[in-house]
Design a protein around this motif. Structure first.
Motif, PDB file in Angstrom:
ATOM      1  N   TRP A  80       0.833  -1.193   0.000  1.00 51.45           N
ATOM      2  CA  TRP A  80       0.000   0.000   0.000  1.00 51.45           C
ATOM      3  C   TRP A  80       0.874   1.252   0.000  1.00 51.45           C
ATOM      4  N   ILE A  81       1.880   1.265   0.842  1.00 52.00           N
ATOM      5  CA  ILE A  81       2.791   2.415   0.906  1.00 52.00           C
ATOM      6  C   ILE A  81       3.589   2.522  -0.389  1.00 52.00           C
ATOM      7  N   ALA A  82       3.987   1.381  -0.922  1.00 49.19           N
ATOM      8  CA  ALA A  82       4.780   1.362  -2.155  1.00 49.19           C
ATOM      9  C   ALA A  82       4.041   2.020  -3.309  1.00 49.19           C
ATOM     10  N   LYS A  83       2.711   1.873  -3.347  1.00 44.83           N
ATOM     11  CA  LYS A  83       1.912   2.485  -4.421  1.00 44.83           C
ATOM     12  C   LYS A  83       2.123   3.994  -4.488  1.00 44.83           C
ATOM     13  N   ALA A  84       2.356   4.613  -3.344  1.00 40.09           N
ATOM     14  CA  ALA A  84       2.549   6.062  -3.299  1.00 40.09           C
ATOM     15  C   ALA A  84       4.007   6.459  -3.440  1.00 40.09           C
ATOM     16  N   VAL A  85       4.891   5.650  -2.881  1.00 47.77           N
ATOM     17  CA  VAL A  85       6.292   6.045  -2.735  1.00 47.77           C
ATOM     18  C   VAL A  85       7.167   5.668  -3.932  1.00 47.77           C
ATOM     19  N   LEU A  86       7.031   4.441  -4.401  1.00 43.62           N
ATOM     20  CA  LEU A  86       7.959   3.952  -5.425  1.00 43.62           C
ATOM     21  C   LEU A  86       7.839   4.666  -6.776  1.00 43.62           C
ATOM     22  N   PRO A  87       6.630   5.034  -7.234  1.00 43.85           N
ATOM     23  CA  PRO A  87       6.556   5.760  -8.506  1.00 43.85           C
ATOM     24  C   PRO A  87       7.288   7.100  -8.484  1.00 43.85           C
ATOM     25  N   GLN A  88       7.512   7.636  -7.290  1.00 42.83           N
ATOM     26  CA  GLN A  88       8.226   8.913  -7.158  1.00 42.83           C
ATOM     27  C   GLN A  88       9.717   8.710  -6.928  1.00 42.83           C
ATOM     28  N   GLY A  89      10.194   7.481  -7.125  1.00 48.29           N
ATOM     29  CA  GLY A  89      11.609   7.193  -6.928  1.00 48.29           C
ATOM     30  C   GLY A  89      11.999   6.977  -5.486  1.00 48.29           C
ATOM     31  N   GLY A  90      11.007   6.743  -4.612  1.00 47.63           N
ATOM     32  CA  GLY A  90      11.289   6.533  -3.201  1.00 47.63           C
ATOM     33  C   GLY A  90      11.792   5.142  -2.904  1.00 47.63           C
ATOM     34  N   GLU A  91      12.063   4.905  -1.634  1.00 43.90           N
ATOM     35  CA  GLU A  91      12.577   3.598  -1.204  1.00 43.90           C
ATOM     36  C   GLU A  91      11.960   3.210   0.120  1.00 43.90           C
ATOM     37  N   ILE A  92      11.855   1.905   0.343  1.00 44.64           N
ATOM     38  CA  ILE A  92      11.245   1.372   1.557  1.00 44.64           C
ATOM     39  C   ILE A  92      12.174   0.342   2.189  1.00 44.64           C
ATOM     40  N   THR A  93      12.368   0.463   3.491  1.00 38.70           N
ATOM     41  CA  THR A  93      13.050  -0.556   4.279  1.00 38.70           C
ATOM     42  C   THR A  93      12.021  -1.130   5.238  1.00 38.70           C
ATOM     43  N   THR A  94      11.896  -2.452   5.276  1.00 45.06           N
ATOM     44  CA  THR A  94      10.885  -3.071   6.125  1.00 45.06           C
ATOM     45  C   THR A  94      11.487  -4.227   6.910  1.00 45.06           C
ATOM     46  N   LEU A  95      11.106  -4.349   8.177  1.00 47.14           N
ATOM     47  CA  LEU A  95      11.676  -5.325   9.093  1.00 47.14           C
ATOM     48  C   LEU A  95      10.624  -6.345   9.501  1.00 47.14           C
ATOM     49  N   GLU A  96      10.986  -7.633   9.465  1.00 47.61           N
ATOM     50  CA  GLU A  96      10.059  -8.684   9.867  1.00 47.61           C
ATOM     51  C   GLU A  96      10.800  -9.772  10.632  1.00 47.61           C
ATOM     52  N   ILE A  97      10.302 -10.113  11.807  1.00 47.24           N
ATOM     53  CA  ILE A  97      10.975 -11.096  12.656  1.00 47.24           C
ATOM     54  C   ILE A  97      10.664 -12.530  12.263  1.00 47.24           C
ATOM     55  N   ASN A  98       9.503 -12.769  11.656  1.00 46.07           N
ATOM     56  CA  ASN A  98       9.040 -14.125  11.373  1.00 46.07           C
ATOM     57  C   ASN A  98       9.538 -14.596  10.007  1.00 46.07           C
ATOM     58  N   PRO A  99      10.405 -15.632   9.942  1.00 44.94           N
ATOM     59  CA  PRO A  99      10.980 -16.046   8.650  1.00 44.94           C
ATOM     60  C   PRO A  99       9.951 -16.454   7.598  1.00 44.94           C
ATOM     61  N   PRO A 100       8.938 -17.285   7.919  1.00 45.15           N
ATOM     62  CA  PRO A 100       7.958 -17.636   6.880  1.00 45.15           C
ATOM     63  C   PRO A 100       7.195 -16.428   6.350  1.00 45.15           C
ATOM     64  N   ILE A 118      12.466  -2.578  -2.668  1.00 43.76           N
ATOM     65  CA  ILE A 118      12.133  -2.703  -1.250  1.00 43.76           C
ATOM     66  C   ILE A 118      13.222  -3.499  -0.547  1.00 43.76           C
ATOM     67  N   LYS A 119      13.783  -2.937   0.505  1.00 48.28           N
ATOM     68  CA  LYS A 119      14.797  -3.633   1.297  1.00 48.28           C
ATOM     69  C   LYS A 119      14.093  -4.343   2.442  1.00 48.28           C
ATOM     70  N   LEU A 120      14.003  -5.648   2.330  1.00 48.98           N
ATOM     71  CA  LEU A 120      13.347  -6.472   3.348  1.00 48.98           C
ATOM     72  C   LEU A 120      14.420  -7.092   4.234  1.00 48.98           C
ATOM     73  N   ILE A 121      14.355  -6.793   5.527  1.00 49.01           N
ATOM     74  CA  ILE A 121      15.328  -7.317   6.481  1.00 49.01           C
ATOM     75  C   ILE A 121      14.618  -8.262   7.427  1.00 49.01           C
ATOM     76  N   GLN A 122      15.025  -9.520   7.424  1.00 52.27           N
ATOM     77  CA  GLN A 122      14.426 -10.496   8.329  1.00 52.27           C
ATOM     78  C   GLN A 122      15.251 -10.554   9.609  1.00 52.27           C
ATOM     79  N   GLY A 123      14.593 -10.271  10.724  1.00 53.67           N
ATOM     80  CA  GLY A 123      15.283 -10.284  12.001  1.00 53.67           C
ATOM     81  C   GLY A 123      14.470  -9.544  13.046  1.00 53.67           C
ATOM     82  N   ASP A 124      15.016  -9.460  14.236  1.00 54.94           N
ATOM     83  CA  ASP A 124      14.335  -8.871  15.385  1.00 54.94           C
ATOM     84  C   ASP A 124      14.536  -7.360  15.390  1.00 54.94           C
ATOM     85  N   ALA A 125      13.439  -6.619  15.340  1.00 58.30           N
ATOM     86  CA  ALA A 125      13.519  -5.159  15.345  1.00 58.30           C
ATOM     87  C   ALA A 125      14.173  -4.635  16.606  1.00 58.30           C
TER      88      ALA A 125
END
Length: 228
Positions: A80-100, A118-125
């Motif tokens: 949802w956020i990407a729809k607004a941000v990425l067309p304008q050349g933006g970038e997203i970093t997102t953190l998720e603790i759960n591997p699956p 999108i930079k997806l980082i798997q690990g504990d915030a």
């Protein structure tokens, strides 16, 4: 019969009001409908469609370009956020603790054609967040509810003046309002969410509004120090 979302928010807004509001939303892309179906089938917590649209609207109107999301799940809110941000050349970093769930999000990002943006980082915030530097103009906080207050100072450090911090599920099915938890393990989360809301509404460097949409959303803007 309640949907996965209506059951969660019936103590905040009436289901018929929620359905009416949701019925006014623009048609969602197929990938969102697919993710909603997976969330229902596997009981994965994702934001409600109206909250997703709110995130999109906030990022679009703020012209956000550098986003940090704390709590990816399967990537529904991220897209949802990407729809607004990425067309304008933006970038997203997102953190998720759960591997699956991180793996599922990566799959959806690839399917949407935005995995490379999108930079997806798997690990504990609790570890990763405090290693981040730089600045963000949009931070979405949707991690363990009992950790919001613990993460707040770091979020404010990373948030640039004029940027917004959005915290999800801050009313926790109405329990934050009543102060009564449905389970013993939720008592701490309820108390900490109450402390979070009391803090962000009083901090002099923030302007905060609490919206009774979805399961409760707190939107905080970091004041520009140049403005008196």
């Amino acid at each position: 019969m309640y949907t996965i979302w209506e059951a969660a928010v019936s103590n905040i807004i009436q289901p018929e009001v929620q359905r009416y509001i949701r019925g006014l939303l623009p048609p969602r892309d197929n990938i969102f409908l697919e993710m909603e179906q997976e969330a229902r089938a596997k009981v994965i917590p994702i934001v409600e469609p109206e909250v997703g649209h709110l995130l999109y609207w906030l990022a679009l109107t703020q012209k956000s370009t550098r986003v940090l999301e704390i709590g990816t799940a399967i990537g529904y809110s991220t897209l949802w956020i990407a729809k607004a941000v990425l067309p304008q050349g933006g970038e997203i970093t997102t953190l998720e603790i759960n591997p699956p769930r991180a793996a599922a999000a990566a799959g959806y990002f690839k399917k949407a054609g935005v995995a490379h943006k999108i930079k997806l980082i798997q690990g504990d915030a609790r570890e990763i967040l405090f290693q981040l530097s730089g600045s963000y103009d949009f931070i979405f906080l949707d991690a363990a509810k009992g950790k919001y207050l613990e993460f707040l100072n770091k979020c404010l450090e990373l948030l640039q003046p004029g940027g917004i911090l959005v915290a999800e599920d801050v009313l926790m099915r109405g329990m934050v309002v009543s102060g009564e938890a449905d389970k013993r393990r939720n008592k701490t989360a309820v108390a900490r969410l109450q402390s979070y809301l009391a803090t962000v509404t009083k901090l002099p460097e923030l302007e905060t509004i609490i919206l009774p949409v979805g399961d409760g959303v707190a939107v905080s803007t970091k004041k520009d120090n140049k403005i008196t």
